[in-house]
Write a protein that holds these residues in place. Structure first.
Motif, PDB file in Angstrom:
ATOM      1  N   THR A  25     -22.839  48.597  -1.675  1.00 38.99           N
ATOM      2  CA  THR A  25     -23.665  48.266  -2.852  1.00 38.99           C
ATOM      3  C   THR A  25     -24.617  47.106  -2.590  1.00 38.99           C
ATOM      4  N   ASN A  26     -24.442  46.439  -1.423  1.00 35.29           N
ATOM      5  CA  ASN A  26     -25.282  45.301  -1.069  1.00 35.29           C
ATOM      6  C   ASN A  26     -25.722  45.438   0.390  1.00 35.29           C
ATOM      7  N   PRO A  33     -32.626  41.976  -2.241  1.00 34.31           N
ATOM      8  CA  PRO A  33     -31.582  42.649  -3.017  1.00 34.31           C
ATOM      9  C   PRO A  33     -32.025  42.790  -4.469  1.00 34.31           C
ATOM     10  N   THR A  38     -26.321  36.295  -2.911  1.00 33.89           N
ATOM     11  CA  THR A  38     -27.298  36.272  -1.818  1.00 33.89           C
ATOM     12  C   THR A  38     -28.270  35.104  -1.986  1.00 33.89           C
ATOM     13  N   LYS A  77     -20.552  46.063   1.019  1.00 34.40           N
ATOM     14  CA  LYS A  77     -21.682  46.375   1.903  1.00 34.40           C
ATOM     15  C   LYS A  77     -22.423  47.622   1.440  1.00 34.40           C
ATOM     16  N   ARG A 115     -27.596  37.351   6.208  1.00 31.32           N
ATOM     17  CA  ARG A 115     -28.398  38.238   5.372  1.00 31.32           C
ATOM     18  C   ARG A 115     -29.308  39.036   6.297  1.00 31.32           C
ATOM     19  N   ALA A 157     -20.791  39.317  -4.491  1.00 27.13           N
ATOM     20  CA  ALA A 157     -21.704  39.044  -3.386  1.00 27.13           C
ATOM     21  C   ALA A 157     -22.855  38.239  -3.959  1.00 27.13           C
ATOM     22  N   LYS A 174     -29.181  39.247  -7.061  1.00 29.16           N
ATOM     23  CA  LYS A 174     -28.755  38.193  -6.138  1.00 29.16           C
ATOM     24  C   LYS A 174     -27.310  37.756  -6.366  1.00 29.16           C
ATOM     25  N   VAL A 225     -25.074  35.602   2.779  1.00 28.78           N
ATOM     26  CA  VAL A 225     -24.443  36.237   1.624  1.00 28.78           C
ATOM     27  C   VAL A 225     -23.004  35.709   1.514  1.00 28.78           C
TER      28      VAL A 225
END
Length: 905
Positions: free
Chosen positions: A692-693, A640, A661, A690, A633, A659, A643, A666
């Motif tokens: 969107t997160n 985020p 977290t 990645k 992370r 995903a 989560k 992650v």
């Protein structure tokens, strides 16, 4: 004594034995060798005979009779032939009468070509005429070759009558090895019966004081040992194996002759056979060859002795045996043949109360010695069962057409045939006759006797069941192809608390965390994410897979479960429609129940006979191909927004990515119901995650691609001697990721059903409780989700967006998979709200069709329970399988658009 062959024993002549008796055999000569028939004319001439009376049937004449005739002709010896047909001969008045009526008084020697009935007929004719008698054996199939008695059916009752022992027995190995397989097995079966006869002779000596000779018993033991050691070669035509069985059968006759009684060579197991033969003659019920019946009778008797060992330790039972009621039952069971048995039952010492009290005192004083005798003389049930399975022999009364119910009565009747002290006699004196009869009747392969449970694979549900059963005293072994330190993947899972609480497994408090609600998004759109509502008091167990295995294995070991790690499960062992063991890396292992926890592609389930109705193959949308990995992370990316974020990807890929977290890493997953997940797929979807997160950092571990089950659970979870659990039964509820918790709960349900089966039957009938309890508590909750899953392969991007904007709410997401909550939310909608939603649906044709199908299918799903009956019967079970599988198969057809009528209805 060093040489235990028949010729060596006959060479001893008459001798004084340590038992106090003078032993002498009536049989003068035995010849068991290749080409032995060529010696026949010499024996005939030694007797001074110029003409022979030959008994044969068409089968035995083809096997050896023509050779016998040829040898006699070449030697200038005349003969008269009495030939029976090809059909099996019964030793009754008609068959024996034919032998008498066809006899030619000018004959100077009797020769039978065959075994069994033909040998008995030859002995009787020889006894009547006082002529010498030669038996030319055509099969090593029974132990009466050297006997001075004949088993006949007189007035419909099987009795032993005095006759003449053969003067010579000829066993030509060239003939014997080509005997039909069933005859070879019969001979071995008659020899295996000696385990019981010697054991019961010793027990009878202790309890009643009857005569016993250790020298005679030892002769039997040596002959039996030679037969068993060569048994595997018997059906392969191995000459040494054939010779060992034939010679062992002759030796058995010699030993009985030495003892002056049949005690060393027959007991409970033979009486099973006698009763079946008599009932066949009187009532037309099924029967088989004597030796085959003896082998089955031996297995049934071994069950009884396994039980008797435990019951002797418990002491005398309180069974109230009513002699008059039993005599009525015996008369009904034996038909017209019951008269002689009733007469014997009414006069023998068995029912003499004074004698019975004496025996009971002896049993009490010598219980430990009796147990020692049983342990030293008898093989285990499984040991003998495995040998007979390997030879393809019949194994149970049902295999020869005799029902379980008949077997119990038959066992109780064995005590009334002769005045011998056998298992049923001892069971009667112990007050345990009905108890042991019930065990013999119902346990196909040991059941309550050993409580032997095999678990195929170290699945989570199997481990829970193993621990519970072991604590209850069951003998449980887990076979797992991986080593213990290889179990589990380098990942963690979120397991619902009820998976622990409802399975009786303590919640690992150190892994207990507050549940995170799921947020659903549609990548590449501006549609706002939709988050699932979660109450504040909702917790899960988030635990590393390896830690979870350690957590479940420890209590199982503590309870006494044996683990065979590094031992692959390869296939089930079947006995008819019953699973009776496993083929493993350690060889064949047998048990009363096999629990299949081997996973989606279980080598046990996939090899079951189709007739069992358990789905073996995996269909197209039954599994989801998944890639799972863990990333760091990025601490600089901040918190985020969500989560636990799941991206739904409709269309060709047909799958999801997620995903999740936590504080340090992650967890990402990429899954598709249609793709094999190439490196390109994984790279593309990882980049999508990645974007969107932004908290996703660098790869840490994992990266494993595997299949997970996403279909509804199997329609049928059980069979005789078998139960599927966990991924082997597809217990992961589709799209909900709840396989571990449900498997653990199922483990307890299965263990409870096993424990509830007090008699240890472990049949589909007694395991049905597990089937119904699973579906009531767990399985039916999958039906609603499976309806949704059936639509996913065909839903378009446009439809998915429409659902997010107009149909689905956080409240509905919270009720995902919970019928009661789902129904409550739907029923809480007011008229205006329902009208508004209906307008939105009507305005979108494909969504409208989807919801119409869904509503119809949800209704049908909720009605599935009516097809699952609480009590098993084959017809309703078959209907359930057809209804259940037909419904779920139909969901995919409807959703694909192939069923236009359903789509537009």
């Amino acid at each position: 004594m060093e040489n235990y062959t028949s010729s060596a024993l006959l060479g001893l002549g008459e001798f004084k034995c340590s038992c106090g008796k003078t032993h002498k055999a009536s049989l003068k000569t035995s010849v068991v060798e290749k080409g032995a028939i060529s010696r026949l004319p010499g024996f005939v001439k030694d007797f001074g005979a110029k003409k022979a009376y030959i008994l044969a049937d068409e089968n035995t004449f083809a096997a050896a009779g023509d050779k016998v005739v040829e040898e006699l002709k070449n030697a200038g010896i005349e003969y008269k032939l009495c030939l029976y047909g090809k059909e099996r001969i019964e030793p009754d008045e008609q068959a024996l009468g034919k032998a008498v009526l066809h006899f030619d008084g000018s004959c100077g020697v009797i020769i039978s070509v065959g075994s069994g009935v033909l040998n008995d007929a030859g002995k009787i004719i020889a006894g009547m005429t006082k002529l010498p008698y030669i038996c030319v054996a055509t099969a090593p199939s029974m132990d009466g070759y050297a006997s001075s008695t004949s088993s006949v059916i007189r007035d419909k009752l099987k009795v032993s009558v005095n006759s003449k022992c053969p003067d010579v027995v000829i066993g030509d190995v060239d003939v014997l090895k080509n005997a039909p397989k069933i005859m070879l097995l019969a001979g071995l079966g008659d020899m295996l019966a000696k385990y019981v006869s010697v054991c019961e002779w010793r027990i009878g000596h202790i309890v009643t004081g009857e005569y016993y000779c250790e020298e005679v018993a030892d002769v039997i033991r040596h002959a039996l040992k030679a037969c068993v050691e060569g048994a595997k070669g018997l059906l392969l035509g191995d000459e040494n194996a054939v010779k060992a069985v034939m010679d062992g059968l002759i030796v058995s006759g010699i030993a009985a002759d030495w003892a002056g009684v049949s005690r060393p060579v027959s007991g409970t197991e033979h009486y099973f056979s006698h009763i079946w033969d008599v009932r066949a003659a009187v009532l037309g019920t099924p029967s088989s060859l004597h030796g085959i019946q003896c082998a089955i009778g031996t297995l049934e008797t071994l069950k009884g002795y396994e039980a008797l060992k435990r019951l002797l330790k418990k002491g005398f039972g309180e069974e109230d045996f009513n002699k008059n009621e039993w005599l009525e039952e015996l008369s009904a069971y034996m038909g017209d043949a019951g008269a002689e048995m009733l007469k014997n039952a009414g006069t023998c010492d068995l029912y003499n109360e004074t004698k019975r009290e004496e025996r009971k005192r002896s049993i009490k004083e010598n219980a430990e010695e009796i147990i020692d005798i049983i342990n030293s003389e008898l093989p285990s049930y499984n040991e003998l069962y495995e040998l007979l399975v390997s030879l393809g022999a019949p194994l149970s009364p049902e295999d020869i057409g005799i029902s379980k119910e008949e077997t119990a009565v038959c066992f109780k009747a064995t005590k009334d045939i002769r005045d011998k002290y056998i298992l049923s006699s001892l069971a009667l004196d112990l007050g345990r006759l009905d108890e042991i009869a019930n065990i013999i009747q119902n346990n196909v392969n040991g059941g309550i006797l050993m409580k032997k449970i095999i678990i195929a694979g170290a699945g989570h549900g199997g481990l829970v069941a193993a621990a519970i059963l072991a604590k209850e005293g069951y003998d449980v072994t887990v076979y797992e192809k991986k080593q213990e330190d290889e179990l589990g993947y380098d990942q963690y899972d979120s397991v619902h608390l009820d998976g622990f609480e409802l399975s009786g497994v303590p919640v690992p408090e150190e892994y207990k965390v507050k549940r995170t609600g799921i947020t659903f998004v549609i990548p590449g759109t501006d549609i706002p994410p939709l988050s699932q509502g979660v109450s504040d008091d909702t917790y899960n167990v988030e635990i590393d897979r390896k830690a979870l295995y350690r957590y479940l294995i420890a209590p199982a070991k503590e309870a006494g479960v044996e683990f065979r790690f590094g031992c692959e499960v390869k296939a089930p062992i079947m006995l008819g429609s019953r699973v009776c063991g496993l083929v493993t890396g350690d060889g064949e292992v047998y048990a009363d129940l096999v629990i299949d926890a081997c996973g989606i592609y279980s080598p046990v389930r996939t090899a079951l006979p189709a007739a069992l109705g358990i789905q073996k193959d995996v269909a197209g949308f039954d599994v989801m191909r998944t890639y799972r990995a863990f990333y760091t992370r990025d601490p600089e990316a901040g918190e985020p927004q969500y989560k636990y974020i799941v991206s739904l990807i409709p269309g060709d890929f047909c799958g999801i990515v997620w995903a999740i977290t936590n504080d340090t890493e992650v967890d990402i997953l990429i899954a598709s119901m249609t793709h094999d997940l190439t490196d390109e797929d994984i790279a593309e979807k990882t980049e999508l995650l990645k974007k969107t997160n932004p908290v996703i950092g660098e790869f840490i571990r994992g990266g494993r691609v595997a299949d997970i089950p996403v279909r509804q659970p199997l329609a049928m979870l059980v069979a005789d001697g078998y139960a599927a659990i966990g991924d082997s039964a597809f217990m992961t509820i589709p799209l909900k990721g709840s396989g571990i918790g449900h498997s653990m709960r199922a483990g307890k349900l299965l263990a409870e059903a096993v424990i509830d089966d007090k008699n240890g039957f472990y049949t589909r009938e007694t395991l049905w409780k597990y089937q119904t309890e699973f579906f009531d508590q767990i399985g039916f909750s999958s039906a609603l989700i499976a309806v949704i899953k059936g639509e996913l392969p065909y839903i378009s991007q446009e439809d998915l967006e429409y659902f997010f904007q107009n149909i689905i709410s956080p409240e509905l997401l919270e009720s995902f998979g919970n019928e009661a909550k789902f129904t409550k939310i739907i029923s809480s909608f007011g008229f205006k709200e329902l009208r508004d939603k209906a307008k939105k649906v009507v305005g979108h044709q494909s969504v409208r069709s989807m919801l119409v199908r869904g509503g119809k299918n949800i209704t049908r799903a909720l009605m599935l329970r009516q097809s699952l009956k609480d009590k098993y019967d084959s017809k309703s079970a078959a209907k359930w399988i057809a209804t259940y599988n037909g419904f779920f198969d139909g969901i995919s057809v409807d959703a694909s658009g192939d069923n236009k009528d359903a789509q537009e209805s």
